[in-house]
Every structure is written in structure tokens, then in C-alpha cells.
Motif scaffolding. Structure first.
Motif, PDB file in Angstrom:
ATOM      1  N   ALA A   2       0.836  -1.197   0.000  1.00 56.51           N
ATOM      2  CA  ALA A   2       0.000   0.000   0.000  1.00 56.51           C
ATOM      3  C   ALA A   2       0.872   1.248   0.000  1.00 56.51           C
ATOM      4  O   ALA A   2       2.049   1.196   0.302  1.00 56.51           O
ATOM      5  CB  ALA A   2      -0.889  -0.013   1.239  1.00 56.51           C
ATOM      6  N   THR A   3       0.294   2.356  -0.338  1.00 53.42           N
ATOM      7  CA  THR A   3       1.000   3.632  -0.254  1.00 53.42           C
ATOM      8  C   THR A   3       0.475   4.398   0.942  1.00 53.42           C
ATOM      9  O   THR A   3      -0.550   4.050   1.527  1.00 53.42           O
ATOM     10  CB  THR A   3       0.777   4.466  -1.526  1.00 53.42           C
ATOM     11  N   ALA A   4       1.182   5.472   1.313  1.00 59.36           N
ATOM     12  CA  ALA A   4       0.759   6.275   2.458  1.00 59.36           C
ATOM     13  C   ALA A   4      -0.664   6.777   2.275  1.00 59.36           C
ATOM     14  O   ALA A   4      -1.422   6.869   3.224  1.00 59.36           O
ATOM     15  CB  ALA A   4       1.724   7.441   2.657  1.00 59.36           C
ATOM     16  N   ASP A   5      -1.034   7.107   1.036  1.00 61.51           N
ATOM     17  CA  ASP A   5      -2.391   7.587   0.778  1.00 61.51           C
ATOM     18  C   ASP A   5      -3.431   6.513   1.090  1.00 61.51           C
ATOM     19  O   ASP A   5      -4.580   6.829   1.350  1.00 61.51           O
ATOM     20  CB  ASP A   5      -2.541   8.002  -0.683  1.00 61.51           C
ATOM     21  N   ALA A   6      -3.042   5.262   1.053  1.00 60.45           N
ATOM     22  CA  ALA A   6      -3.973   4.166   1.262  1.00 60.45           C
ATOM     23  C   ALA A   6      -4.117   3.789   2.734  1.00 60.45           C
ATOM     24  O   ALA A   6      -4.899   2.921   3.053  1.00 60.45           O
ATOM     25  CB  ALA A   6      -3.538   2.947   0.455  1.00 60.45           C
ATOM     26  N   LEU A   7      -3.355   4.429   3.633  1.00 59.55           N
ATOM     27  CA  LEU A   7      -3.493   4.105   5.045  1.00 59.55           C
ATOM     28  C   LEU A   7      -4.910   4.421   5.512  1.00 59.55           C
ATOM     29  O   LEU A   7      -5.421   5.503   5.279  1.00 59.55           O
ATOM     30  CB  LEU A   7      -2.488   4.891   5.887  1.00 59.55           C
ATOM     31  N   VAL A   8      -5.507   3.458   6.149  1.00 60.33           N
ATOM     32  CA  VAL A   8      -6.873   3.605   6.647  1.00 60.33           C
ATOM     33  C   VAL A   8      -6.811   4.259   8.023  1.00 60.33           C
ATOM     34  O   VAL A   8      -6.023   3.833   8.869  1.00 60.33           O
ATOM     35  CB  VAL A   8      -7.532   2.212   6.761  1.00 60.33           C
ATOM     36  N   PRO A   9      -7.624   5.274   8.264  1.00 62.50           N
ATOM     37  CA  PRO A   9      -7.632   5.857   9.610  1.00 62.50           C
ATOM     38  C   PRO A   9      -8.144   4.828  10.622  1.00 62.50           C
ATOM     39  O   PRO A   9      -9.012   4.012  10.298  1.00 62.50           O
ATOM     40  CB  PRO A   9      -8.593   7.043   9.498  1.00 62.50           C
ATOM     41  N   TYR A  10      -7.606   4.882  11.813  1.00 63.91           N
ATOM     42  CA  TYR A  10      -8.036   3.958  12.863  1.00 63.91           C
ATOM     43  C   TYR A  10      -8.009   4.695  14.191  1.00 63.91           C
ATOM     44  O   TYR A  10      -7.349   5.720  14.346  1.00 63.91           O
ATOM     45  CB  TYR A  10      -7.137   2.721  12.914  1.00 63.91           C
ATOM     46  N   ALA A  11      -8.741   4.162  15.142  1.00 63.31           N
ATOM     47  CA  ALA A  11      -8.804   4.753  16.478  1.00 63.31           C
ATOM     48  C   ALA A  11      -8.180   3.797  17.481  1.00 63.31           C
ATOM     49  O   ALA A  11      -8.545   2.622  17.535  1.00 63.31           O
ATOM     50  CB  ALA A  11     -10.249   5.040  16.866  1.00 63.31           C
ATOM     51  N   VAL A  12      -7.235   4.312  18.254  1.00 65.07           N
ATOM     52  CA  VAL A  12      -6.658   3.550  19.354  1.00 65.07           C
ATOM     53  C   VAL A  12      -7.509   3.832  20.579  1.00 65.07           C
ATOM     54  O   VAL A  12      -7.703   4.991  20.964  1.00 65.07           O
ATOM     55  CB  VAL A  12      -5.194   3.962  19.609  1.00 65.07           C
ATOM     56  N   ILE A  13      -8.025   2.777  21.148  1.00 63.14           N
ATOM     57  CA  ILE A  13      -8.832   2.900  22.362  1.00 63.14           C
ATOM     58  C   ILE A  13      -8.191   2.014  23.415  1.00 63.14           C
ATOM     59  O   ILE A  13      -8.098   0.794  23.231  1.00 63.14           O
ATOM     60  CB  ILE A  13     -10.297   2.504  22.104  1.00 63.14           C
ATOM     61  N   GLY A  14      -7.711   2.653  24.466  1.00 61.72           N
ATOM     62  CA  GLY A  14      -7.001   1.910  25.505  1.00 61.72           C
ATOM     63  C   GLY A  14      -5.715   1.336  24.942  1.00 61.72           C
ATOM     64  O   GLY A  14      -4.876   2.070  24.419  1.00 61.72           O
ATOM     65  N   ASP A  15      -5.592   0.028  25.000  1.00 64.91           N
ATOM     66  CA  ASP A  15      -4.375  -0.628  24.527  1.00 64.91           C
ATOM     67  C   ASP A  15      -4.599  -1.408  23.236  1.00 64.91           C
ATOM     68  O   ASP A  15      -3.938  -2.407  22.975  1.00 64.91           O
ATOM     69  CB  ASP A  15      -3.799  -1.548  25.604  1.00 64.91           C
ATOM     70  N   GLY A  16      -5.529  -0.918  22.410  1.00 65.08           N
ATOM     71  CA  GLY A  16      -5.786  -1.637  21.177  1.00 65.08           C
ATOM     72  C   GLY A  16      -6.478  -0.801  20.115  1.00 65.08           C
ATOM     73  O   GLY A  16      -6.812   0.358  20.323  1.00 65.08           O
ATOM     74  N   ILE A  17      -6.659  -1.431  18.981  1.00 64.21           N
ATOM     75  CA  ILE A  17      -7.442  -0.879  17.870  1.00 64.21           C
ATOM     76  C   ILE A  17      -8.608  -1.843  17.693  1.00 64.21           C
ATOM     77  O   ILE A  17      -8.453  -2.914  17.108  1.00 64.21           O
ATOM     78  CB  ILE A  17      -6.614  -0.788  16.572  1.00 64.21           C
ATOM     79  N   PRO A  18      -9.783  -1.495  18.257  1.00 68.04           N
ATOM     80  CA  PRO A  18     -10.882  -2.456  18.267  1.00 68.04           C
ATOM     81  C   PRO A  18     -11.509  -2.747  16.908  1.00 68.04           C
ATOM     82  O   PRO A  18     -12.035  -3.840  16.700  1.00 68.04           O
ATOM     83  CB  PRO A  18     -11.910  -1.828  19.212  1.00 68.04           C
ATOM     84  N   GLU A  19     -11.458  -1.810  15.981  1.00 67.30           N
ATOM     85  CA  GLU A  19     -12.115  -2.009  14.692  1.00 67.30           C
ATOM     86  C   GLU A  19     -11.134  -2.525  13.646  1.00 67.30           C
ATOM     87  O   GLU A  19     -10.000  -2.054  13.546  1.00 67.30           O
ATOM     88  CB  GLU A  19     -12.727  -0.698  14.200  1.00 67.30           C
TER      89      GLU A  19
END
Length: 130
Positions: A2-19
């Protein structure tokens, strides 16, 4: 890759990425193939329940029982950005491109693994219960 443009946004909640980074579960069989393939680098540092794989690493925790020790959310964050847990870790941040130093020319502005590959590895590691 993938390229940097393809990075999917994600949310860190606590000690993980739940989604999931892809919105769906990964393919555990493909994840196992990635873990034992030396080009993904996992097996260079980790050992695990891979009896037919020679020259497994011993620099990092054994992956046996990873699914019992960490949730999928925790595994995902460890793969995406291991430095969140230990800034001095030698484990690469497989899905991060910002704030890195000494990055090889071929890897600049590119994640090491795609979102799909991260999810496949998470799916596989989550199956390792013993």
C-alpha cells in the motif's frame, strides 16, 4: 504494498485498535502464511508453533498462545505500531509511515504491510490459544 495515501484511519482505544482496518475479519490461513514467510519478517524474531519452519527467531516473544495473551484489538495495535508499547522496541511498526527514522528508500512513505495483511495476521494470531 500500500502507499501512504492508502493508510486507513483507525482509532486507538485503551491498549488496542478495536475495529478492523478493512471492515471485515482477516483470513487466518493467509495470516499464517505471512507469519512464517521470511519476507514479512515475523519469523525472523519470533518463534511459534511452526514445526516445519527452520531457523525461527528468539529475540521476541514466542507466538504460541498469542490469542490467549492478547485480544484481536491488542494484537492489531502491536502490529500497526509496536512503539506505542515500547518506544525502544526493535519490532517494526508495520502500518505506520509518520515519525519514523532510518527508513530504507524503498519503504519511505509506505507501510510494510497492507491493512488486509494486518487483518490476516491478526486473524491467525487470534487462533493461537495454546
Amino acid at each position: 504494498m500500500a502507499t501512504a495515501d492508502a493508510l486507513v484511519p483507525y482509532a486507538v482505544i485503551g491498549d488496542g485498535i478495536p475495529e478492523s482496518l478493512t471492515g471485515s475479519p482477516g483470513d487466518a490461513a493467509h495470516g499464517r502464511a505471512l507469519v512464517v514467510d521470511r519476507t514479512s519478517t515475523c519469523i525472523l524474531c519470533h518463534s511459534g508453533p511452526f514445526p516445519n519452519v527452520k531457523f525461527q527467531g528468539d529475540l521476541a516473544p514466542n507466538l504460541a498462545g498469542a490469542g490467549s495473551r492478547w485480544s484481536a484489538s491488542q494484537l492489531r495495535l502491536r502490529l500497526v505500531d509496536a512503539a506505542r508499547f515500547n518506544p525502544a522496541t526493535i519490532m517494526p511498526s508495520f502500518y505506520r509511515v509518520d515519525g519514523l527514522v532510518r527508513v530504507g528508500q524503498n519503504w519511505r512513505d509506505k507501510p510494510i504491510l497492507s491493512a488486509e495483511q494486518i487483518e490476516d495476521i491478526v486473524a491467525y494470531l487470534a487462533t493461537l490459544r495454546d
